[in-house]
Design a protein around this motif. Structure first.
Motif, PDB file in Angstrom:
ATOM      1  N   LEU A   1      59.704  26.159 -12.336  1.00 27.81           N
ATOM      2  CA  LEU A   1      61.162  26.177 -12.259  1.00 27.81           C
ATOM      3  C   LEU A   1      61.715  24.842 -11.768  1.00 27.81           C
ATOM      4  CD1 LEU A   1      63.430  28.308 -12.704  1.00 27.81           C
ATOM      5  CD2 LEU A   1      63.384  28.676 -10.252  1.00 27.81           C
ATOM      6  N   VAL A   2      60.935  24.149 -10.968  1.00 27.82           N
ATOM      7  CA  VAL A   2      61.353  22.870 -10.383  1.00 27.82           C
ATOM      8  C   VAL A   2      60.363  21.792 -10.794  1.00 27.82           C
ATOM      9  CG1 VAL A   2      61.622  21.632  -8.172  1.00 27.82           C
ATOM     10  CG2 VAL A   2      62.570  23.930  -8.444  1.00 27.82           C
ATOM     11  N   VAL A   3      60.883  20.607 -11.059  1.00 27.74           N
ATOM     12  CA  VAL A   3      60.058  19.451 -11.406  1.00 27.74           C
ATOM     13  C   VAL A   3      60.339  18.335 -10.400  1.00 27.74           C
ATOM     14  CG1 VAL A   3      59.899  19.994 -13.864  1.00 27.74           C
ATOM     15  CG2 VAL A   3      61.797  18.608 -13.041  1.00 27.74           C
ATOM     16  N   THR A   4      59.396  17.382 -10.339  1.00 22.29           N
ATOM     17  CA  THR A   4      59.563  16.252  -9.435  1.00 22.29           C
ATOM     18  C   THR A   4      59.665  14.966 -10.242  1.00 22.29           C
ATOM     19  OG1 THR A   4      57.237  15.684  -9.203  1.00 22.29           O
ATOM     20  CG2 THR A   4      58.084  17.405  -7.751  1.00 22.29           C
ATOM     21  N   ASP A   5      60.077  13.916  -9.556  1.00 22.74           N
ATOM     22  CA  ASP A   5      60.143  12.607 -10.188  1.00 22.74           C
ATOM     23  C   ASP A   5      58.809  11.885 -10.085  1.00 22.74           C
ATOM     24  OD1 ASP A   5      60.108  12.032  -7.489  1.00 22.74           O
ATOM     25  OD2 ASP A   5      61.688  10.524  -7.583  1.00 22.74           O
ATOM     26  N   SER A   6      57.791  12.578  -9.547  1.00 25.83           N
ATOM     27  CA  SER A   6      56.489  11.956  -9.335  1.00 25.83           C
ATOM     28  C   SER A   6      55.408  13.010  -9.439  1.00 25.83           C
ATOM     29  CB  SER A   6      56.442  11.320  -7.948  1.00 25.83           C
ATOM     30  OG  SER A   6      55.134  10.920  -7.632  1.00 25.83           O
ATOM     31  N   ASP A   7      54.255  12.635  -9.960  1.00 25.21           N
ATOM     32  CA  ASP A   7      53.120  13.553 -10.004  1.00 25.21           C
ATOM     33  C   ASP A   7      52.350  13.565  -8.691  1.00 25.21           C
ATOM     34  OD1 ASP A   7      53.622  14.331 -12.585  1.00 25.21           O
ATOM     35  OD2 ASP A   7      52.420  12.712 -13.440  1.00 25.21           O
ATOM     36  N   ALA A   8      52.610  12.588  -7.855  1.00 24.53           N
ATOM     37  CA  ALA A   8      51.878  12.476  -6.598  1.00 24.53           C
ATOM     38  C   ALA A   8      52.355  13.542  -5.624  1.00 24.53           C
ATOM     39  CB  ALA A   8      52.084  11.104  -5.985  1.00 24.53           C
TER      40      ALA A   8
ATOM     41  N   LEU B   1      65.633  28.165 -15.297  1.00 28.62           N
ATOM     42  CA  LEU B   1      66.293  29.221 -14.520  1.00 28.62           C
ATOM     43  C   LEU B   1      66.763  30.339 -15.447  1.00 28.62           C
ATOM     44  CD1 LEU B   1      67.348  30.256 -11.820  1.00 28.62           C
ATOM     45  CD2 LEU B   1      69.408  28.879 -12.183  1.00 28.62           C
ATOM     46  N   GLU B   2      67.394  29.968 -16.531  1.00 25.74           N
ATOM     47  CA  GLU B   2      67.873  30.954 -17.493  1.00 25.74           C
ATOM     48  C   GLU B   2      66.703  31.718 -18.110  1.00 25.74           C
ATOM     49  OE1 GLU B   2      68.721  27.746 -17.398  1.00 25.74           O
ATOM     50  OE2 GLU B   2      70.859  27.778 -16.972  1.00 25.74           O
ATOM     51  N   GLU B   3      65.617  31.008 -18.409  1.00 28.98           N
ATOM     52  CA  GLU B   3      64.436  31.646 -18.996  1.00 28.98           C
ATOM     53  C   GLU B   3      63.836  32.676 -18.046  1.00 28.98           C
ATOM     54  OE1 GLU B   3      59.943  30.216 -19.930  1.00 28.98           O
ATOM     55  OE2 GLU B   3      61.545  28.909 -20.652  1.00 28.98           O
ATOM     56  N   GLN B   4      63.679  32.313 -16.775  1.00 34.52           N
ATOM     57  CA  GLN B   4      63.108  33.245 -15.802  1.00 34.52           C
ATOM     58  C   GLN B   4      64.032  34.437 -15.567  1.00 34.52           C
ATOM     59  OE1 GLN B   4      59.984  33.182 -14.373  1.00 34.52           O
ATOM     60  NE2 GLN B   4      59.704  31.625 -15.932  1.00 34.52           N
ATOM     61  N   ALA B   5      65.344  34.187 -15.532  1.00 36.84           N
ATOM     62  CA  ALA B   5      66.304  35.280 -15.357  1.00 36.84           C
ATOM     63  C   ALA B   5      66.243  36.242 -16.539  1.00 36.84           C
ATOM     64  CB  ALA B   5      67.715  34.715 -15.190  1.00 36.84           C
ATOM     65  N   ALA B   6      66.114  35.720 -17.748  1.00 31.39           N
ATOM     66  CA  ALA B   6      66.032  36.568 -18.945  1.00 31.39           C
ATOM     67  C   ALA B   6      64.761  37.423 -18.923  1.00 31.39           C
ATOM     68  CB  ALA B   6      66.078  35.707 -20.202  1.00 31.39           C
ATOM     69  N   ILE B   7      63.658  36.818 -18.511  1.00 33.98           N
ATOM     70  CA  ILE B   7      62.392  37.570 -18.413  1.00 33.98           C
ATOM     71  C   ILE B   7      62.542  38.705 -17.401  1.00 33.98           C
ATOM     72  CG2 ILE B   7      59.989  37.434 -17.631  1.00 33.98           C
ATOM     73  CD1 ILE B   7      60.031  34.512 -18.756  1.00 33.98           C
ATOM     74  N   TYR B   8      63.140  38.411 -16.252  1.00 30.65           N
ATOM     75  CA  TYR B   8      63.334  39.429 -15.223  1.00 30.65           C
ATOM     76  C   TYR B   8      64.262  40.535 -15.722  1.00 30.65           C
ATOM     77  CZ  TYR B   8      64.018  41.271 -10.469  1.00 30.65           C
ATOM     78  OH  TYR B   8      64.062  42.060  -9.362  1.00 30.65           O
TER      79      TYR B   8
END
Length: 109
Positions: free
Chosen positions: A70-77, A94-101
């Motif tokens: 659901l959340v991404v970062t600006d770094s892989d570290a 967020l919309e995808e997870q809400a639809a699944i729920y």
């Protein structure tokens, strides 16, 4: 860590009721809401200041949200060398997870 988080912004009775019906973790919901209001993303420290909690609490929940996609970062570290990691909501997640729920609650899946 307190057993319940109280939002620094008052919730409407309708919102509070809905969160309670689904037994939502209010701090995690607050983090998602905060990131929704800051589409450019932000650090755990800034999010924590706005939510009036310790940044370590925010970090714990953000890592769960990263793992869930659901959340991404600006770094892989995991620990950037001297730089601050900016977290943001993954577009559409967020919309995808809400639809699944919702499909689950409706008995469709």
């Amino acid at each position: 860590m307190p057993s319940t988080y109280k939002s620094p912004t008052p919730l409407s009775l309708e919102t509070e009721g809905a969160l309670n019906v689904f037994n939502v973790n209010q701090l995690r919901a607050g983090i998602i809401r905060d990131l929704s209001q800051h589409p450019e993303g932000d650090t755990t420290g800034n999010i924590a200041r706005r939510l009036e909690v310790d940044y370590r609490q925010v970090y714990t929940h953000v890592r769960v949200l990263v793992t869930a996609g659901l959340v991404v970062t600006d770094s892989d570290a995991v620990i950037p060398n001297g730089r601050r990691v900016v977290y943001s909501l993954k577009p559409g997640a967020l919309e995808e997870q809400a639809a699944i729920y919702f499909r689950y609650l409706s008995g469709e899946s």
